[in-house]
Design an enzyme around this catalytic site. Structure first.
Site, mmCIF file in Angstrom:
data_model
loop_
_atom_site.group_PDB
_atom_site.id
_atom_site.type_symbol
_atom_site.label_atom_id
_atom_site.label_comp_id
_atom_site.label_asym_id
_atom_site.label_seq_id
_atom_site.Cartn_x
_atom_site.Cartn_y
_atom_site.Cartn_z
ATOM 1 N N ARG A 179 0.680 -1.053 -0.115
ATOM 2 C CA ARG A 179 -0.206 -0.053 0.033
ATOM 3 C C ARG A 179 0.707 1.416 0.024
ATOM 4 O O ARG A 179 0.459 2.151 -0.512
ATOM 5 C CB ARG A 179 -0.852 0.021 1.285
ATOM 6 C CG ARG A 179 -1.920 -1.201 1.384
ATOM 7 C CD ARG A 179 -2.733 -0.960 0.445
ATOM 8 N NE ARG A 179 -3.958 -2.095 0.606
ATOM 9 C CZ ARG A 179 -5.023 -2.457 -0.198
ATOM 10 N NH1 ARG A 179 -5.189 -1.730 -1.317
ATOM 11 N NH2 ARG A 179 -5.854 -3.220 0.103
ATOM 12 N N ASP A 180 2.082 1.152 0.487
ATOM 13 C CA ASP A 180 2.682 2.544 0.801
ATOM 14 C C ASP A 180 3.859 2.419 -0.379
ATOM 15 O O ASP A 180 4.694 1.646 -0.815
ATOM 16 C CB ASP A 180 3.649 2.123 2.102
ATOM 17 C CG ASP A 180 4.452 3.464 2.432
ATOM 18 O OD1 ASP A 180 4.521 4.128 1.454
ATOM 19 O OD2 ASP A 180 5.096 3.402 3.617
ATOM 20 N N VAL A 181 3.544 3.589 -1.287
ATOM 21 C CA VAL A 181 4.455 3.551 -2.411
ATOM 22 C C VAL A 181 5.541 4.752 -2.355
ATOM 23 O O VAL A 181 6.325 5.155 -3.177
ATOM 24 C CB VAL A 181 3.642 4.013 -3.885
ATOM 25 C CG1 VAL A 181 2.808 2.672 -4.127
ATOM 26 C CG2 VAL A 181 2.692 5.178 -3.550
ATOM 27 N N SER A 182 5.870 5.182 -0.836
ATOM 28 C CA SER A 182 6.875 6.049 -0.820
ATOM 29 C C SER A 182 8.218 5.655 -1.240
ATOM 30 O O SER A 182 9.161 6.512 -1.348
ATOM 31 C CB SER A 182 6.883 6.413 0.850
ATOM 32 O OG SER A 182 7.251 5.351 1.444
ATOM 33 N N TRP A 183 8.378 4.195 -1.327
ATOM 34 C CA TRP A 183 9.460 3.757 -1.729
ATOM 35 C C TRP A 183 9.931 4.252 -3.146
ATOM 36 O O TRP A 183 11.315 4.404 -3.563
ATOM 37 C CB TRP A 183 9.478 2.157 -1.930
ATOM 38 C CG TRP A 183 8.529 1.458 -2.888
ATOM 39 C CD1 TRP A 183 7.209 1.357 -2.584
ATOM 40 C CD2 TRP A 183 8.629 1.521 -4.190
ATOM 41 N NE1 TRP A 183 6.598 0.662 -3.617
ATOM 42 C CE2 TRP A 183 7.486 0.662 -4.505
ATOM 43 C CE3 TRP A 183 9.723 1.500 -5.008
ATOM 44 C CZ2 TRP A 183 7.262 0.246 -6.157
ATOM 45 C CZ3 TRP A 183 9.638 1.102 -6.424
ATOM 46 C CH2 TRP A 183 8.494 0.435 -6.831
#
Length: 444
Positions: free
Chosen positions: A347-351
């Site tokens: 869910r976290d696309v901050s990568w």
């Protein structure tokens, strides 16, 4: 036993129903769920009689490609291999793959099982069935909402190794994997794979730079069964066994995939095959398998689009995206990037902010798409990469991309669930084999 037989029948019925509804080549977890509900010990009962053991392949990047290469090598040695070829790497996906191959009476007709498993689900599998062997590839940040930081992923792989009864194959160049050797029981054999000393300066291309900066790291001395990679060019390689080649060598071999990541996967698969086959390992059979094995769907797969190539490239974390950009930097193409944020993507696309996209600056990106298509466009803006358009609907985006760049080489970098959708669409347009079903292999 009766319960397992009933579970097999019910699971096969569920698989047939899923296929009638367009569920693909059996990668859905539904048939596995049905079978497991009826027989909670289905995995253990079904795999108990596989004589050559159970090999689990896990790690952050390269699982599907390495598994396919290892299976190809073992089959080239005459082994009957069961594997979860669709890439569904949760336990119920493994059961679904089993149901596709099992006769109605139950039981797998295989000499050995080679299974790709997600790092977390590998432990669920290990609690049900102890692997005889494990191939552990690498550790990198991936799906932060599931795995948090890399220390957690390393602990998962360490626990998997502890469940393994006979032997493990470890990446000597990844300190998170290398240190697992110190935790193993004395009777568990260890084999290593990694880069030859002549190309040690390229380690940073395969792992996150910050994963090694604080490590006082010295790789173990290579034994005669340990595989060391020496690239020749972007697609060709040599693999030596032992620091001085005392265990023999493979190559030159030209792969059907390009880049250092594909080569290290081939090295891991070859070292594992040598570990498993022992004196029965044949260099010629291994070389032929590596030359002919096609990329798994969506992992550097090259699709013929009306006479021009389209590279479909899975990217799912900073290390993987960075390697992919480096691999294709020398051959610019019309580029589309599709990013979703479903559970299987993370869910976290901050990568995305840990990846440098400067290599795309000169030609730009034709289209961003997926649920996070606008987020991807914004990320590219920070690196001064021009983006011609954004279309979050994948079907419309693909149609536009193909039409606007007819006759040009094309490339799509895509997250996992977007890749599945795009590959399905491309398969329908260009009559490609179903995902998990190979096209005829190239000869030579």
């Amino acid at each position: 036993m009766l319960r397992t037989t009933i579970a097999t029948l019910a699971g096969k019925a569920a698989r047939r129903a899923a296929r009638l509804k367009g569920g693909g080549a059996g990668g859905s977890a539904l048939p596995g769920l049905v079978a497991e509900k009826i027989d909670p010990a289905f995995l253990a009962h079904t795999l108990a009689d596989v004589p050559g053991g159970i090999v689990v392949v896990s790690g952050t990047n390269g699982k599907t490609t390495t598994t396919k290469m290892l299976v190809a090598i073992l089959r080239a040695h005459g082994k009957r291999v069961f594997t979860n070829a669709t890439g569904s790497n949760f336990t119920r996906g493994v059961i679904s793959a089993m149901l596709a191959e099992m006769p109605l009476r139950g039981g797998l007709e295989a000499d050995i099982a080679v299974l790709e498993l997600d790092e977390a689900h590998a432990l669920h599998f290990g609690r049900a069935v102890a692997p005889t062997h494990a191939l552990l590839l690498n550790v990198a940040r991936d799906q932060l909402d599931r795995f948090a930081e890399i220390d957690h992923t390393a602990r998962l792989l360490t626990q998997l190794a502890a469940m393994t009864t006979d032997g493990v194959v470890l990446n000597r160049d990844d300190p998170f994997v290398n240190r697992i050797a110190t935790t193993l029981a004395p009777d568990v054999d260890v084999t290593w794979f990694g880069l030859d000393a002549s190309v040690a300066d390229r380690i940073g291309e395969l792992s996150e730079h910050d994963s090694r900066e604080q490590e006082d790291f010295a790789p173990p001395a290579a034994g005669e069964c340990d595989g060391l990679l020496a690239p020749i060019d972007e697609e060709s390689l040599r693999i030596t066994f032992g620091a001085a080649g005392e265990g023999g060598a493979l190559g030159p071999v030209t792969l059907r995939q390009r880049g250092l990541a594909a080569m290290i996967n081939a090295t891991a698969a070859s070292a594992s095959a040598k570990h498993l086959l022992g004196a029965g390992f044949r260099h010629e059979a291994t070389e032929q398998a590596l030359r002919t094995v096609a990329p798994p769907f969506g992992r550097g797969e090259v699709i013929d689009v009306d006479g021009t190539p389209l590279d479909l490239v899975l990217v799912k974390n900073p290390a993987g995206f960075t390697v992919a950009l480096s691999t294709y930097a020398s051959t610019p193409a019309a580029t589309m990037i599709a990013i979703n944020d479903d559970y299987a993507d993370g869910r976290d696309v901050s990568w995305l902010y840990d990846v440098s996209f400067e290599s795309l600056r000169a030609k730009g990106v034709a289209l961003t798409s997926g649920v996070r298509g606008w987020d991807m466009a914004l990320r590219l803006q920070y690196d001064d990469v021009p983006v011609a358009a954004t279309e979050t609907d994948l079907a419309r985006a693909l149609t536009t991309f193909l039409a606007d760049h007819e006759g040009e080489p094309k490339r799509i970098f895509t997250s996992y669930t977007a890749m599945l959708a795009l590959r399905r669409m491309l398969g329908e347009r260009y009559d490609l084999p179903e995902m998990g079903v190979d096209a005829p292999e190239a000869k030579g």
